[in-house]
Design a protein around this motif. Structure first.
Motif, PDB file in Angstrom:
ATOM      1  N   LEU A 128      41.719  45.939  32.385  1.00  0.00           N
ATOM      2  CA  LEU A 128      41.839  45.593  33.798  1.00  0.00           C
ATOM      3  C   LEU A 128      42.955  44.580  34.032  1.00  0.00           C
ATOM      4  O   LEU A 128      43.743  44.715  34.973  1.00  0.00           O
ATOM      5  N   VAL A 129      43.018  43.559  33.189  1.00  0.00           N
ATOM      6  CA  VAL A 129      44.020  42.509  33.378  1.00  0.00           C
ATOM      7  C   VAL A 129      45.420  43.036  33.103  1.00  0.00           C
ATOM      8  O   VAL A 129      46.371  42.729  33.835  1.00  0.00           O
ATOM      9  N   PHE A 130      45.565  43.871  32.054  1.00  0.00           N
ATOM     10  CA  PHE A 130      46.874  44.473  31.782  1.00  0.00           C
ATOM     11  C   PHE A 130      47.349  45.295  32.977  1.00  0.00           C
ATOM     12  O   PHE A 130      48.513  45.250  33.363  1.00  0.00           O
ATOM     13  N   THR A 135      50.862  45.793  37.878  1.00  0.00           N
ATOM     14  CA  THR A 135      51.012  45.915  39.329  1.00  0.00           C
ATOM     15  C   THR A 135      51.893  44.798  39.882  1.00  0.00           C
ATOM     16  O   THR A 135      52.746  45.013  40.750  1.00  0.00           O
ATOM     17  N   LEU A 136      51.687  43.585  39.363  1.00  0.00           N
ATOM     18  CA  LEU A 136      52.456  42.424  39.822  1.00  0.00           C
ATOM     19  C   LEU A 136      53.893  42.467  39.332  1.00  0.00           C
ATOM     20  O   LEU A 136      54.817  42.070  40.055  1.00  0.00           O
ATOM     21  N   SER A 137      54.074  42.903  38.090  1.00  0.00           N
ATOM     22  CA  SER A 137      55.408  42.930  37.476  1.00  0.00           C
ATOM     23  C   SER A 137      55.650  44.302  36.851  1.00  0.00           C
ATOM     24  O   SER A 137      55.449  44.479  35.644  1.00  0.00           O
ATOM     25  N   PRO A 138      56.053  45.293  37.659  1.00  0.00           N
ATOM     26  CA  PRO A 138      56.292  46.637  37.115  1.00  0.00           C
ATOM     27  C   PRO A 138      57.271  46.604  35.939  1.00  0.00           C
ATOM     28  O   PRO A 138      58.302  45.941  35.994  1.00  0.00           O
ATOM     29  N   ILE A 216      45.635  33.809  37.462  1.00  0.00           N
ATOM     30  CA  ILE A 216      47.019  34.066  37.851  1.00  0.00           C
ATOM     31  C   ILE A 216      47.174  35.522  38.296  1.00  0.00           C
ATOM     32  O   ILE A 216      47.820  35.823  39.301  1.00  0.00           O
ATOM     33  N   ALA A 217      46.558  36.438  37.539  1.00  0.00           N
ATOM     34  CA  ALA A 217      46.714  37.868  37.801  1.00  0.00           C
ATOM     35  C   ALA A 217      46.131  38.273  39.145  1.00  0.00           C
ATOM     36  O   ALA A 217      46.755  39.024  39.907  1.00  0.00           O
TER      37      ALA A 217
END
Length: 251
Positions: A128-130, A135-138, A216-217
């Motif tokens: 999930l975190v990965f 999503t945040l940093s393609p 952060i994520a």
């Protein structure tokens, strides 16, 4: 002077670093009040730079190939190069004995057992975190895979698409796991924040750093973080808040 190497580029605050493993050392150095410089290098340059600086590989792949990873440090004052977050923390205790120890005498084995138990529980949320960071940093995971490979030894495995039902199942599994861990804090330790007593040790930084990464994520206002910070009777949220006090040098 200590130079701590991280990988980038990163959109995240410099005082938190890119990698959660680097973050453990940022917290450790600031807790010890040891000055350092954070240097960011490209993932694909980690091996070459490590070799050029005389940094030993941190592990060996299943086929026998040496693996070079971050974090690593160069301590110019003592002419020492050290890789792997646990070994770096141990080195800092030995090289700077007048600073607070993160491995009090006789606790290394106990801390290792605790860390392994916690990481097994935390691992349930890795997919999930990965996905969230991608999503945040393609392209973030692709850049890491170029550095570490995409095989069975890779710390960045291929993450399949997850259904909403699978996501809910993962979150439920984590809640159950940490409810069980909370029971281990029973009795006299019920209200104890730090695992070894009244001061943080390396195991606390390892536990907190994943949840800081999750914060952060997803963001502080997200339901994911609110649910997570409430784990273990709210201890996770309190622990993360206390550890974040060591995100910057002590004034």
């Amino acid at each position: 002077m200590i130079t701590l190497y991280d990988m980038g580029p990163s959109q995240y605050p410099a005082d938190l670093g890119t990698s959660p493993h680097t973050r453990k050392i940022i917290f450790t150095l600031n807790y010890k009040n040891i000055p350092f410089e954070l240097k960011v290098i490209r993932p694909e340059d980690i091996e070459a730079i490590s070799k050029s600086l005389g940094v030993a590989h941190s592990s060996v792949l299943s086929d026998g190939t040496p693996r070079y990873t971050i974090p690593f440090i160069i301590d110019s004052t003592k002419e020492k190069a050290v890789s792997d977050s646990l070994r770096i923390a141990e080195y800092l205790d030995e090289a700077y004995p007048d600073t607070p120890r993160v491995f009090p005498e006789g606790t290394r084995v106990l801390q290792s057992v605790f860390v392994n138990a916690v990481q097994a529980r935390i691992g349930l949320l890795y997919p999930l975190v990965f996905r969230q960071f991608e999503t945040l940093s393609p392209g973030l995971l692709d850049s890491r895979k170029k550095a570490y490979g995409g095989g069975p030894d890779s710390p960045y495995p291929n993450i399949p698409d997850l259904t909403e039902a699978q996501k809910k199942e993962m979150w439920a599994g984590v809640k159950t796991s940490f409810t069980e861990l909370e029971a281990a804090y029973g009795g006299a330790q019920k209200d104890q924040l730090w695992v070894m007593g009244d001061k943080p040790v390396f195991a606390d930084f390892v536990l907190a750093v994943f949840f800081v990464t999750l914060k952060i994520a997803y963001g502080e206002q997200s339901q994911e973080w609110k649910d997570t910070s409430g784990l273990m009777g709210g201890r996770i949220g309190k622990l993360s808040e206390e550890v974040l006090k060591y995100r910057s040098p002590v004034a």
